[in-house]
Design a protein around this motif. Structure first.
Motif, PDB file in Angstrom:
ATOM      1  N   VAL A   1      13.694 -19.161  75.128  1.00  0.00           N
ATOM      2  CA  VAL A   1      14.991 -19.709  75.548  1.00  0.00           C
ATOM      3  C   VAL A   1      15.462 -19.124  76.879  1.00  0.00           C
ATOM      4  O   VAL A   1      16.384 -19.635  77.488  1.00  0.00           O
ATOM      5  CB  VAL A   1      16.092 -19.480  74.476  1.00  0.00           C
ATOM      6  CG1 VAL A   1      15.788 -20.270  73.216  1.00  0.00           C
ATOM      7  CG2 VAL A   1      16.293 -18.001  74.161  1.00  0.00           C
TER       8      VAL A   1
ATOM      9  N   ASP B   1      14.295 -16.736  69.617  1.00  0.00           N
ATOM     10  CA  ASP B   1      14.014 -18.171  69.789  1.00  0.00           C
ATOM     11  C   ASP B   1      14.155 -18.928  68.478  1.00  0.00           C
ATOM     12  O   ASP B   1      14.631 -20.061  68.442  1.00  0.00           O
ATOM     13  CB  ASP B   1      12.605 -18.374  70.358  1.00  0.00           C
ATOM     14  CG  ASP B   1      12.446 -17.725  71.728  1.00  0.00           C
ATOM     15  OD1 ASP B   1      13.364 -17.885  72.557  1.00  0.00           O
ATOM     16  OD2 ASP B   1      11.435 -17.046  71.944  1.00  0.00           O
TER      17      ASP B   1
ATOM     18  N   VAL C   1      13.386 -24.763  73.012  1.00  0.00           N
ATOM     19  CA  VAL C   1      12.791 -24.563  71.685  1.00  0.00           C
ATOM     20  C   VAL C   1      12.944 -25.806  70.806  1.00  0.00           C
ATOM     21  O   VAL C   1      12.633 -25.778  69.617  1.00  0.00           O
ATOM     22  CB  VAL C   1      13.413 -23.338  70.964  1.00  0.00           C
ATOM     23  CG1 VAL C   1      13.001 -22.053  71.665  1.00  0.00           C
ATOM     24  CG2 VAL C   1      14.932 -23.448  70.893  1.00  0.00           C
TER      25      VAL C   1
END
Lengths: 362, 533
Positions: free
Chosen positions: B342, B352, B368
């Motif tokens: 991210v 993430d 993601v």
């Protein structure tokens, strides 16, 4: 013949804590003393029992008393030399070999100090192959060796001479004496001829504890991974049987003090599969292990508990809720399996209402 | 109103509190000159809150300066140790097992003389004045004026340490001493080590504590200054200058205490989720549960009681592998802000997963969005299972407990935990240490080996409680707030049933209505417990 040097002391202490089955006290002070002695005087000869000459005088030396007291009032460090001098002066005989009371805990290394300073060999063996609380539980007494003539010295060098032939009586006397002499005394006792020592000493236990400590250091890690190594090591020794008993979490621990002993029970809940709880009965050492109502290991077989993640042996005093542990059962050597031995080391000798069943039959 | 300041190795944080309400907080880098960092922190919280300096009733400071000095072997003053114990311990001299580098920094100026007593109060050997004087002359000849003194069973009877201390001061009136019974309980080597470390820190302590005082004076803050100690209670600045070693574990302690203040919970498990690990500690009665193993500080064994903290290998930067089945212990650590998905990197981390699950908005969620939902689900389940297992290992019974989540990685926990009866995520958790320092409790403890056969338990307890009460009242506690925080009894095996190691801890609330004396003046020092025994 092998020797033990100052570099071996830490491994020997680690192995001896494993064999102390939850008791034995903290060997830290003895470890410091013995390490210094071996640095100063050089390595000690560790003599296999089979190589003991016929005309030997073997004497057992070690400390008797409350291990926790000696964390505050340290030993002088020379007590085990004084006790040898006084023993020889009183009896008029020369000691040729030293032997340890018990390989479990601090007493495993104490004879090394005296052996180093006096240049005497130490026998590779002991009187318990583990730790147990009282003198009459040593194989020396079980094989009929008289505790006396025995000598006890304290931190001042003051000395008490025992002319006694019954070890149970001697145990009562030495315990009371230790309490009036600062809480800890060093003794030279259970003198043995070569013939007696060959019968009464459990052979090979010191070198075994050293190998065990080395294995625990080299293989440090998860108990599941180390288990196969331990099993191989024990299978090749007089202990013979090595069993994984349980892996779980401590969910209850109760302790009280009765007659100078730490008495209690620990309850473990399984973290692998859906097994009944394991209950451990403690009297200084771990003495009985039950899963549900079934006994799965009993004294004099060894019950050892290790931290599941690090495989470090756990002392009963340090047990607390939530610890993840693995419990192993280990067979005791044949010396403890005779009728005479079981009278003083089986569960009934500790006041439990059950018989000893050898680990391999459980 | 009071200010709490945490002077750490990298950050100096401060909060201004009204009761339990945070009126202002600040986080800044620690300055090379300690005073400037404190001045800066004071200015910021006073400015932000608009509170006048005269409205303050106390300033509390927690610091890791002394721990860091020991760990880095810097600013330690050469120190002599006189141990009163011979003949016992003759072959285990002081500092025998110290790492060489710190022993060299302090110097091995080791003296052993006859004396001490047994567990039941019998003299090990009489004090030998000539022998003691010879040791003192040798110390004087070396030009050393920092001296630690230890004696066997001094926590039970400190008379010999006091007598030797007086003899040293008669010859060296400017010497600074630490008597071991004032800094630790049973365990001669560990207590002696603590006394030596403490003595070697006295010069640094003078400098640091007076810098704190000067900072207050320069801002005309006219109220008592307190320093937080290992167990989470406070000591006066004057007392801290004598016993700097009592701050060794105040960092983790203040973090746990801060979580307690922020949530108003006194019994809870606190999970501090960082980048690589999560530290799990336990609050019992508002104080951290303490570990009972020997603690090494900079490689030296001491018997300071540290919070019992379990570190588990899970944090915001933990690597996710095996389709979400494995998290950590490997972590990208502080590189999370460049390597996490991210944040534009290409490593799948625990953070993430939290973003993909919608648990937090940090970073770029679009990066993601394409993750396999089965992987996200598996990893989320694994994160919660790992934290659940860690909490379960630390809590002291089977029942679920209140859980407090702090630290940057707290966003990882987005679901309920089986071990938690309730979940708390306090605001201001980033300055929990400073908040913990600003508590208003003061405490003292005492440890002895006692025999209930000689003296009944109730009588022993009441004697110790009287000693502790006198010490706390003198230190500024309000009389009606005193309470026993802890009684720990450990039977001594192989001894008569009544031989017990007894530790009693008394705490009380600071009486903040008193002590408004000169600018930056230190609060009254507590009584010296040992002197009254």
């Amino acid at each position: 013949m092998t020797t033990i040097s100052h570099e071996d002391v830490e491994d020997l202490c680690t192995g001896s804590v494993f064999l102390a089955t939850g008791g034995g006290g903290d060997p830290y002070i003895s470890q410091l003393l013995v390490t210094e002695a071996l640095k100063q005087y050089g390595p000690v000869d560790l003599l296999p029992l089979a190589e003991l000459p016929d005309d030997a005088l073997v004497v057992a030396i070690g400390e008797v008393g409350a291990p926790s007291i000696s964390l505050e009032q340290l030993p002088v460090g020379s007590e085990c030399l004084t006790v040898i001098d006084r023993f020889e002066a009183f009896t008029g005989r020369s000691i040729t070999h030293l032997v340890s009371f018990e390989v479990g805990g601090a007493n495993s290394v104490i004879p090394l100090m005296a052996a180093a300073a006096r240049g005497l060999p130490m026998l590779d063996g002991d009187g318990m192959a583990r730790a147990l609380p009282e003198a009459q539980m040593m194989t020396f007494a079980i094989e009929g060796v008289s505790p006396g003539p025995a000598v006890a010295v304290d931190y001042t060098g003051a000395c008490v001479y025992f002319d006694v032939t019954d070890t149970t009586l001697y145990e009562r006397q030495i315990r009371a004496l230790a309490m009036t002499m600062g809480g800890m005394v060093f003794t030279a006792e259970h003198p043995m001829s070569s013939e007696q020592a060959r019968r009464a000493v459990i052979p090979g236990t010191i070198s075994f504890a050293l190998a065990l400590g080395r294995l625990l250091r080299e293989q440090a890690g998860n108990a599941t991974l180390i288990e196969a190594h331990l099993s191989t090591l024990f299978a090749q020794s007089d202990y013979g049987v090595f069993k994984h008993l349980y892996t779980g979490k401590v969910v209850d621990i109760q302790r009280k003090t009765v007659g100078g002993f730490d008495v209690g029970e620990a309850v473990l809940e399984s973290t692998v599969g859906n097994r009944s709880t394991l209950r451990l009965t403690i009297k200084n050492e771990f003495l009985l292990a039950r899963i549900g109502e079934k006994i799965v290991a009993s004294v004099p077989d060894l019950i050892t508990m290790v931290d599941h993640e690090t495989s470090a042996p756990i002392n009963a005093e340090r047990l607390h809720y939530g610890q993840r542990v693995t419990v192993f059962g280990i067979g005791c050597p044949p010396h403890y399996r005779t009728e005479a031995a079981l009278r003083v080391v089986a569960p009934r000798a500790f006041g439990f209402d059950c018989d000893y069943v050898p680990l391999e039959e459980l | 109103m009071r200010i709490g300041i945490d002077v750490g190795g990298t950050h100096t944080d401060a909060v201004l509190l009204d009761q339990h309400t945070v009126l202002a907080s600040t986080k800044a880098l620690t300055s090379a000159n300690v005073k400037d960092g404190v001045l800066d922190a004071l200015d910021r919280v006073l400015q932000d809150s608009g509170i006048a300096h005269c409205a303050l009733s106390a300033v509390m400071i927690g610091t890791t300066q002394f721990t860091n000095a020991v760990i880095e072997r810097r600013e330690l003053t050469p120190t002599a140790i006189i141990r009163v114990a011979l003949p016992s311990g003759a072959m285990i001299p002081p500092m025998l097992d110290w790492p060489d580098d710190i022993a060299a920094a302090v110097g091995r100026h080791v003296y052993m003389v006859h004396g001490g007593q047994t567990y039941d109060g019998f003299p090990i050997a009489p004090l030998d004045e000539q022998e003691i004087d010879a040791a003192i002359e040798d110390i004087a000849a070396k030009g050393i004026d920092r001296i630690a003194i230890s004696a066997v069973f001094s926590p039970s009877d400190p008379a010999q340490e006091i007598a030797v201390g007086e003899r040293v001061l008669a010859r060296l009136p400017d010497a600074r001493l630490t008597l071991s019974h004032k800094i630790g309980g049973m365990g001669l080597l560990e207590r002696e080590n603590a006394a030596i470390l403490n003595t070697s820190l006295l010069t640094l302590a003078d400098n640091v504590i007076s810098a704190f005082g000067e900072a207050l004076r320069e801002r005309e803050i006219d109220c008592p200054l307190y320093i937080s100690q290992n167990d989470g209670t406070l000591m006066s600045a004057e007392f801290a200058a004598e016993f700097p070693a009592l701050t060794f574990s105040s960092g983790p302690t203040n973090s746990l205490r801060g979580a307690s203040v922020l949530t108003q919970l006194s019994d809870a498990v606190v999970v501090d989720i960082g980048g690589t690990t999560s530290d799990i500690g336990v609050l019992q009665g508002g104080f951290p549960r303490q570990s009972n193993v020997a603690i090494r500080v900079g490689g030296v064994r001491t018997n300071f009681r540290m919070p019992d903290i379990q570190a588990i290998g899970l944090g915001g930067g933990s690597l996710v592998s095996d389709a979400g089945e494995t998290l950590g212990p490997q972590s990208v650590g502080y590189r999370l802000l460049t390597e996490g998905l991210v944040f534009g990197g290409d490593t799948l981390t625990a953070t993430d997963i939290a973003v993909a699950a919608g648990a937090t908005g940090i970073g770029d969620a679009a990066r993601v969005a394409g993750l396999d939902s089965a992987v996200v689900e598996a990893a989320l389940a694994r994160i919660h299972a790992i934290i659940d297992a860690g909490i379960d290992q630390m809590k002291s019974s089977r029942e679920p407990v209140p859980v407090v989540l702090v630290g940057g990685g707290a966003v990882l926990v987005s679901r309920s935990l089986g071990t938690a009866s309730e979940l708390h995520r306090p605001k201001n958790a980033g300055v929990a240490n400073a908040i913990g320092a600003a508590n208003a409790q003061i405490g003292r403890e005492i440890e002895q080996i006692v025999s209930y056969r000689t003296t009944p338990r109730e009588q022993v307890l009441s004697q110790l409680q009287q000693q502790l009460t006198a010490a706390l009242l003198q230190a500024g506690a309000a009389p009606d707030t005193l309470r026993i925080a802890d009684i720990e009894e450990t039977a001594i095996s192989y001894m008569a049933e009544e031989s017990t190691r007894l530790r009693v801890k008394l705490v009380g609330d600071l009486d903040l209505s008193q002590g408004r004396s000169g600018a930056g003046k230190t609060a009254p020092g507590p009584a010296q417990v040992g002197d009254q025994a």
